[in-house]
Write an enzyme that holds these catalytic residues in place. Structure first.
Site, PDB file in Angstrom:
ATOM      1  N   LYS A 210      -6.139   5.693  11.535  1.00 49.97           N
ATOM      2  CA  LYS A 210      -7.511   5.415  11.987  1.00 49.97           C
ATOM      3  C   LYS A 210      -7.463   5.163  13.488  1.00 49.97           C
ATOM      4  O   LYS A 210      -7.530   4.002  13.920  1.00 49.97           O
ATOM      5  CB  LYS A 210      -8.008   4.130  11.320  1.00 49.97           C
ATOM      6  CG  LYS A 210      -8.926   4.310  10.149  1.00 49.97           C
ATOM      7  CD  LYS A 210      -9.555   2.962   9.817  1.00 49.97           C
ATOM      8  CE  LYS A 210      -9.505   2.675   8.363  1.00 49.97           C
ATOM      9  NZ  LYS A 210     -10.054   1.339   8.016  1.00 49.97           N
TER      10      LYS A 210
ATOM     11  N   GLY B 268       0.773  -1.244   0.000  1.00 48.52           N
ATOM     12  CA  GLY B 268       0.000   0.000   0.000  1.00 48.52           C
ATOM     13  C   GLY B 268       0.798   1.286   0.000  1.00 48.52           C
ATOM     14  O   GLY B 268       0.347   2.291  -0.536  1.00 48.52           O
TER      15      GLY B 268
ATOM     16  N   PHE C 156     -13.623   1.866   5.550  1.00 51.13           N
ATOM     17  CA  PHE C 156     -12.585   1.297   4.704  1.00 51.13           C
ATOM     18  C   PHE C 156     -12.314   2.242   3.544  1.00 51.13           C
ATOM     19  O   PHE C 156     -13.210   2.560   2.775  1.00 51.13           O
ATOM     20  CB  PHE C 156     -12.991  -0.082   4.191  1.00 51.13           C
ATOM     21  CG  PHE C 156     -11.811  -0.833   3.661  1.00 51.13           C
ATOM     22  CD1 PHE C 156     -10.881  -1.380   4.535  1.00 51.13           C
ATOM     23  CD2 PHE C 156     -11.595  -0.948   2.304  1.00 51.13           C
ATOM     24  CE1 PHE C 156      -9.758  -2.039   4.060  1.00 51.13           C
ATOM     25  CE2 PHE C 156     -10.476  -1.611   1.816  1.00 51.13           C
ATOM     26  CZ  PHE C 156      -9.560  -2.159   2.700  1.00 51.13           C
ATOM     27  N   VAL C 157     -11.069   2.695   3.453  1.00 56.60           N
ATOM     28  CA  VAL C 157     -10.727   3.672   2.422  1.00 56.60           C
ATOM     29  C   VAL C 157      -9.830   3.046   1.356  1.00 56.60           C
ATOM     30  O   VAL C 157      -9.055   2.131   1.643  1.00 56.60           O
ATOM     31  CB  VAL C 157     -10.061   4.923   3.027  1.00 56.60           C
ATOM     32  CG1 VAL C 157     -11.022   5.633   3.975  1.00 56.60           C
ATOM     33  CG2 VAL C 157      -8.757   4.594   3.759  1.00 56.60           C
TER      34      VAL C 157
ATOM     35  N   ASP D 129      -4.029   1.185  11.380  1.00 58.96           N
ATOM     36  CA  ASP D 129      -5.408   0.852  11.709  1.00 58.96           C
ATOM     37  C   ASP D 129      -5.430   0.309  13.144  1.00 58.96           C
ATOM     38  O   ASP D 129      -5.431   1.072  14.106  1.00 58.96           O
ATOM     39  CB  ASP D 129      -5.877  -0.156  10.648  1.00 58.96           C
ATOM     40  CG  ASP D 129      -7.334  -0.516  10.739  1.00 58.96           C
ATOM     41  OD1 ASP D 129      -8.136   0.331  11.137  1.00 58.96           O
ATOM     42  OD2 ASP D 129      -7.681  -1.660  10.395  1.00 58.96           O
TER      43      ASP D 129
ATOM     44  N   ASP E 203      -5.795  -0.488  -1.481  1.00 58.90           N
ATOM     45  CA  ASP E 203      -6.622  -1.325  -2.347  1.00 58.90           C
ATOM     46  C   ASP E 203      -7.739  -2.012  -1.578  1.00 58.90           C
ATOM     47  O   ASP E 203      -7.712  -2.121  -0.354  1.00 58.90           O
ATOM     48  CB  ASP E 203      -5.763  -2.431  -2.965  1.00 58.90           C
ATOM     49  CG  ASP E 203      -5.397  -3.507  -1.945  1.00 58.90           C
ATOM     50  OD1 ASP E 203      -4.874  -3.134  -0.878  1.00 58.90           O
ATOM     51  OD2 ASP E 203      -5.658  -4.695  -2.188  1.00 58.90           O
TER      52      ASP E 203
ATOM     53  N   ARG F 237      -6.042   0.983  -6.327  1.00 61.56           N
ATOM     54  CA  ARG F 237      -4.766   1.600  -5.932  1.00 61.56           C
ATOM     55  C   ARG F 237      -4.418   2.784  -6.818  1.00 61.56           C
ATOM     56  O   ARG F 237      -3.720   3.693  -6.410  1.00 61.56           O
ATOM     57  CB  ARG F 237      -3.616   0.601  -6.087  1.00 61.56           C
ATOM     58  CG  ARG F 237      -3.636  -0.551  -5.133  1.00 61.56           C
ATOM     59  CD  ARG F 237      -2.286  -1.258  -5.210  1.00 61.56           C
ATOM     60  NE  ARG F 237      -2.322  -2.611  -4.699  1.00 61.56           N
ATOM     61  CZ  ARG F 237      -2.252  -2.921  -3.405  1.00 61.56           C
ATOM     62  NH1 ARG F 237      -2.164  -1.967  -2.511  1.00 61.56           N
ATOM     63  NH2 ARG F 237      -2.279  -4.169  -3.016  1.00 61.56           N
TER      64      ARG F 237
ATOM     65  N   GLU G 232       4.395   4.116   5.977  1.00 59.75           N
ATOM     66  CA  GLU G 232       3.186   3.280   5.958  1.00 59.75           C
ATOM     67  C   GLU G 232       2.064   4.002   5.231  1.00 59.75           C
ATOM     68  O   GLU G 232       2.020   5.227   5.204  1.00 59.75           O
ATOM     69  CB  GLU G 232       2.726   3.008   7.399  1.00 59.75           C
ATOM     70  CG  GLU G 232       3.001   1.611   7.911  1.00 59.75           C
ATOM     71  CD  GLU G 232       2.107   0.518   7.315  1.00 59.75           C
ATOM     72  OE1 GLU G 232       1.552   0.701   6.205  1.00 59.75           O
ATOM     73  OE2 GLU G 232       1.978  -0.514   7.957  1.00 59.75           O
ATOM     74  N   ASP G 233       1.153   3.234   4.685  1.00 63.51           N
ATOM     75  CA  ASP G 233      -0.025   3.845   4.082  1.00 63.51           C
ATOM     76  C   ASP G 233      -1.044   4.228   5.156  1.00 63.51           C
ATOM     77  O   ASP G 233      -1.508   5.357   5.215  1.00 63.51           O
ATOM     78  CB  ASP G 233      -0.660   2.929   3.019  1.00 63.51           C
ATOM     79  CG  ASP G 233      -0.925   1.501   3.509  1.00 63.51           C
ATOM     80  OD1 ASP G 233      -0.610   1.174   4.663  1.00 63.51           O
ATOM     81  OD2 ASP G 233      -1.449   0.703   2.708  1.00 63.51           O
TER      82      ASP G 233
END
Ligand code: XMP
Ligand code: MG
Length: 180
Positions: free
Chosen positions: A130, A43, A151-152, A102, A158, A164, A98-99
């Site tokens: 998040k 990601g 959920f994004v 969570d 993705d 993506r 990091e993307d």
């Protein structure tokens, strides 16, 4: 907007502006040490590519990849390193890229793993956070945007390997999960 999305949270322009701001802060903090950016696949690759180009200093890059045994929207907390760093990071100033953070479980594993390698310093930059979903106490040092408990997808993120490529980030329609 892509028809599978419910709403756009951050436009391409907003993301671009925020990545530039993050790069300025990172550049100021790392003015006398060149960091190694460690991207977390898959990601984070787009964020890393943009961050790298926004940073004024010499940086090296490397990548790690974890597999997580969960469904496709949440990590189970059991993660396994499937691709390790290509080079030794002993004595290096490592900045994890990091993307999204969570539950924090992936990041906790990664940070613990990197700490065993005698790095000179370790910090984390995440584009999205998040905090409402956190299961372990861990915070990134550089955070782009906080996102709600949804959920994004887009900008590297993705669902089932799709979306993506979207230049913006948005919330997937819940009915899309049912289809795959
Ligand atoms: P944890 O829970 O370990 O998860 O902090 C981090 C990883 O889970 C994925 N993740 C997402 N991926 N949209 C995504 O496309 C999301 O909203 C989302 N939330 C978590 C992601 O791979 C992240 O690195
Ligand atoms: Mg990830």
């Amino acid at each position: 907007m892509h028809p599978d999305l419910k709403e756009v949270l951050f436009t391409a322009e907003q993301i671009h502006a925020r990545v530039q701001q993050m790069a300025e802060r990172i550049a100021a903090d790392y003015r006398d040490r060149d960091p190694v950016l460690v991207g977390v696949l898959d990601g984070a690759f787009i964020f890393l590519a943009d961050l790298l180009r926004a940073l004024p200093m010499q940086v090296r890059i490397d990548f790690v990849k974890w597999s997580s045994y969960g469904d496709r929207r949440t990590s189970s907390g059991v993660v396994q390193l499937v691709k390790d760093l290509s080079r030794n990071v002993e004595g290096e100033h490592v900045l994890v890229v990091e993307d999204i953070v969570d539950t924090g479980l992936t990041l906790r594993y990664l940070v613990a793993n990197l700490r065993t390698r005698s790095v000179a310093s370790l910090a984390v930059a995440t584009l999205f956070d998040k905090p409402s979903r956190r299961k372990v106490e861990i915070e990134a040092d550089y955070i782009g945007f906080q996102v709600p408990d949804e959920f994004v997808v887009g900008y590297g993120l993705d669902y089932a390997q799709r979306y993506r490529d979207l230049p913006y980030v948005g919330v997937l329609k819940p009915e899309i999960y049912g289809r795959t």
